[in-house]
Design an enzyme around this catalytic site. Structure first.
Site, PDB file in Angstrom:
ATOM      1  N   GLY A  50      65.725  -9.664 -60.483  1.00 29.09           N
ATOM      2  CA  GLY A  50      65.953  -8.738 -61.511  1.00 29.09           C
ATOM      3  C   GLY A  50      67.004  -8.796 -62.178  1.00 29.09           C
ATOM      4  CG  ASP A  52      72.734 -10.676 -60.394  1.00 30.35           C
ATOM      5  OD1 ASP A  52      73.334 -11.101 -61.632  1.00 30.35           O
ATOM      6  OD2 ASP A  52      73.097 -10.458 -59.491  1.00 30.35           O
ATOM      7  N   GLY A 141      65.930  -0.510 -58.914  1.00 32.75           N
ATOM      8  CA  GLY A 141      64.896  -1.978 -58.571  1.00 32.75           C
ATOM      9  C   GLY A 141      64.991  -2.368 -57.576  1.00 32.75           C
TER      10      GLY A 141
HETATM   11  N1  AR6 Z   1      66.380  -6.044 -69.001  1.00 37.74           N
HETATM   12  C1  AR6 Z   1      66.298  -4.283 -69.198  1.00 37.74           C
HETATM   13  N2  AR6 Z   1      66.137  -3.997 -67.258  1.00 37.74           N
HETATM   14  C2  AR6 Z   1      65.989  -5.066 -66.706  1.00 37.74           C
HETATM   15  C3  AR6 Z   1      65.310  -6.126 -67.065  1.00 37.74           C
HETATM   16  C4  AR6 Z   1      65.800  -6.933 -67.973  1.00 37.74           C
HETATM   17  N3  AR6 Z   1      65.686  -8.182 -68.872  1.00 37.74           N
HETATM   18  N4  AR6 Z   1      65.071  -7.161 -65.751  1.00 37.74           N
HETATM   19  C5  AR6 Z   1      65.247  -5.980 -65.114  1.00 37.74           C
HETATM   20  N5  AR6 Z   1      65.702  -4.704 -65.284  1.00 37.74           N
HETATM   21  P1  AR6 Z   1      67.611  -4.424 -60.511  1.00 37.74           P
HETATM   22  P2  AR6 Z   1      69.299  -2.979 -58.268  1.00 37.74           P
HETATM   23  C6  AR6 Z   1      65.312  -3.795 -64.807  1.00 37.74           C
HETATM   24  O1  AR6 Z   1      66.743  -4.914 -59.280  1.00 37.74           O
HETATM   25  O2  AR6 Z   1      68.497  -2.389 -58.172  1.00 37.74           O
HETATM   26  C7  AR6 Z   1      69.382  -8.607 -57.990  1.00 37.74           C
HETATM   27  O3  AR6 Z   1      68.728  -9.322 -57.352  1.00 37.74           O
HETATM   28  C8  AR6 Z   1      64.573  -3.450 -63.154  1.00 37.74           C
HETATM   29  O4  AR6 Z   1      63.372  -3.073 -63.896  1.00 37.74           O
HETATM   30  O5  AR6 Z   1      67.761  -5.737 -61.327  1.00 37.74           O
HETATM   31  O6  AR6 Z   1      70.918  -2.728 -58.793  1.00 37.74           O
HETATM   32  C9  AR6 Z   1      70.878  -8.760 -57.878  1.00 37.74           C
HETATM   33  O7  AR6 Z   1      71.413  -9.698 -57.571  1.00 37.74           O
HETATM   34  C10 AR6 Z   1      65.370  -1.915 -62.905  1.00 37.74           C
HETATM   35  O8  AR6 Z   1      64.822  -0.719 -63.298  1.00 37.74           O
HETATM   36  O9  AR6 Z   1      69.056  -4.314 -59.988  1.00 37.74           O
HETATM   37  C11 AR6 Z   1      71.539  -7.350 -56.546  1.00 37.74           C
HETATM   38  O10 AR6 Z   1      70.795  -8.183 -55.456  1.00 37.74           O
HETATM   39  C12 AR6 Z   1      66.735  -2.014 -63.191  1.00 37.74           C
HETATM   40  O11 AR6 Z   1      66.723  -2.882 -64.086  1.00 37.74           O
HETATM   41  C13 AR6 Z   1      69.935  -6.698 -56.618  1.00 37.74           C
HETATM   42  O12 AR6 Z   1      68.920  -7.466 -57.601  1.00 37.74           O
HETATM   43  C14 AR6 Z   1      67.589  -2.955 -61.953  1.00 37.74           C
HETATM   44  O13 AR6 Z   1      67.195  -4.014 -61.316  1.00 37.74           O
HETATM   45  C15 AR6 Z   1      70.403  -5.358 -57.448  1.00 37.74           C
HETATM   46  O14 AR6 Z   1      69.698  -4.503 -57.367  1.00 37.74           O
END
Ligand code: AR6
Length: 191
Positions: A50, A52, A141
């Protein structure tokens, strides 16, 4: 709470709250030219998928190096807390790493933990005297937090923070897709 002057802008909307700005944008947070972007990390601080993964890829190995040093000093980062590293190759000077809650059924303090992740990130930004901070939609996410519940928590926590005296003048929410953007827009509109 005073909230005025909603404006339509080419790439999003902004609203003035307590003399500060909340801005919603569609896009990729790794491209933000702000003082700090916030990473939706996990407790290991060792990267992941994601947003991260995107931040570590765009920012380069320096960010992971600093995360390792933080891990060595203080161990895992509990959900609702935040730490800060440099921005590596990013345009943002800093990355604030926070951990949102994993959504279970809503009875495990998920809402308060999500608010804490936003609040602790903003407190850290203020401690570093930063002015502009960009957030992704934390926990919505891989961690499965429903966007319709998460967006109002994100917006209201920023508004609450604006009531306090701090260096932070603008909080941006950079939403990756239209669905997330619309949920945040709805939450901003009910202020
Ligand atoms: N810019 C902005 N938003 C984004 C981007 C980006 N480049 N990429 C994804 N998103 P997530 P979580 C959005 O899964 O739910 C990781 O593996 C995405 O569409 O990134 O807090 C970490 O290491 C979604 O709306 O974070 C943790 O293990 C939002 O960012 C876990 O995921 C958050 O999605 C954290 O899960």
């Amino acid at each position: 709470m005073s909230s005025t002057s909603e404006k339509s802008e080419p790439s999003g909307i902004s609203k003035s709250v307590e003399g500060k700005t909340i801005r919603l944008l569609r896009g990729d947070i790794t491209r933000e030219e702000v003082d700090a972007i916030v990473n939706a990390a996990n407790s290991t601080l060792m990267g992941g998928g994601g947003v991260d993964g995107a931040i570590h890829r765009a920012g380069g190995p320096q960010i992971l190096e600093e995360c390792k040093q933080i891990r060595a000093m203080q161990g895992q980062l509990p959900a609702g807390q935040a730490v800060i590293t440099g921005g590596g190759n990013l345009k943002a000077q800093y990355v604030i790493h926070t951990v949102g809650p994993i959504w279970r059924d809503g009875s495990c303090n998920e809402e308060e933990t999500l608010a804490s992740a936003y609040r602790e990130s903003l407190k850290l930004a203020a401690q570093y005297e930063l002015k502009t901070v960009s957030f992704p939609s934390i926990s919505t996410g891989a961690y499965g937090f429903p966007l319709s519940k998460a967006a109002p928590i994100a917006i209201s926590t920023a508004c609450e923070f604006f009531k306090e005296q701090s260096s932070v003048e603008e909080v941006r929410f950079v939403l990756f897709d239209a669905f997330a953007y619309n949920e945040f827009e709805t939450a901003l509109n009910v202020l």
